[in-house]
Scaffold this active site. Sequence first.
Site: not given
Length: 281
Positions: A80, A169, A171
């Site tokens: 990534d 994503d 987090e």
Amino acid sequence: MPVHRSGTAAPRRRPHVFAAGALLAALTLLLALPGPASAAGSAEVPERGTARMGQGVIAHDGQGGGSPTGPNAVQTEGVDVSGHQGNVAWSTLWNSGVKWAYVKATEGTYYKNTYFTQQYTGSYDIGMIRGTYHFATPNTTSGAAQANYFVDNGGGWSRDGKTLPGVLDIEWNPYGAQCYGKTQAGMVAWIRDFVNTYKARTGRDPVIYTATSWWKDCTGNNASFGATNPLWVARYNTTVGELPAGWSYYTMWQYTSSGPTVGDHNRFNGALDRVVALANG
């Protein structure tokens, strides 16, 4: 003009002169002291838009030594990338065995990856199956607004066998409180708003990228997404460890941020034909 002669008392300074001098000294001392951003042991808040996948993993979960061990089933190497990596040497990665990639497209509703074209097109041109991810900032705008921004700026999907579904994503917050100031119920509602909007726009359930410890802290280890959204779990160690509630297996595992060429390396839980299957939906 009066003359001061030796042996006589010197003229007294006016009170305001002493006050000004004391104030100047105090200001000088204050400016010399370290502020919150530069004090020892603290880090500066990064610039908006610079967040990247897995940025908080080591700080919060640490990292183990060595390469992943097991499982015995075939897995497929991937990477990534974000603007942090700049122009990526895709041929080097391809020749090393990397067959799939995810590229950061957006963050919040205020940032688009300035290296997106080189990274997204470059990975495709070398032969990789690739997709895009969105770095969520749940304290800035709604889940629906961010899903729409993502889709409109590189986060779309097509059934061409080369395009993976988009990734949420979600987090640690690199800009402040780790759960973005939300309650666990509020975070779950925000995530659901994003994934529902993304599916309505693309026809695909997005992948959820997260770390188990963050998921526990910020969603209360909510188990309601496991039946619909593939899991991409972050853990920098030799084994994947405990998974968030609701998922009995992972689809992808980010196992290091210090791998060759770009740093962030991952394993897809299956052979290359399973990567193609995820791309095709």
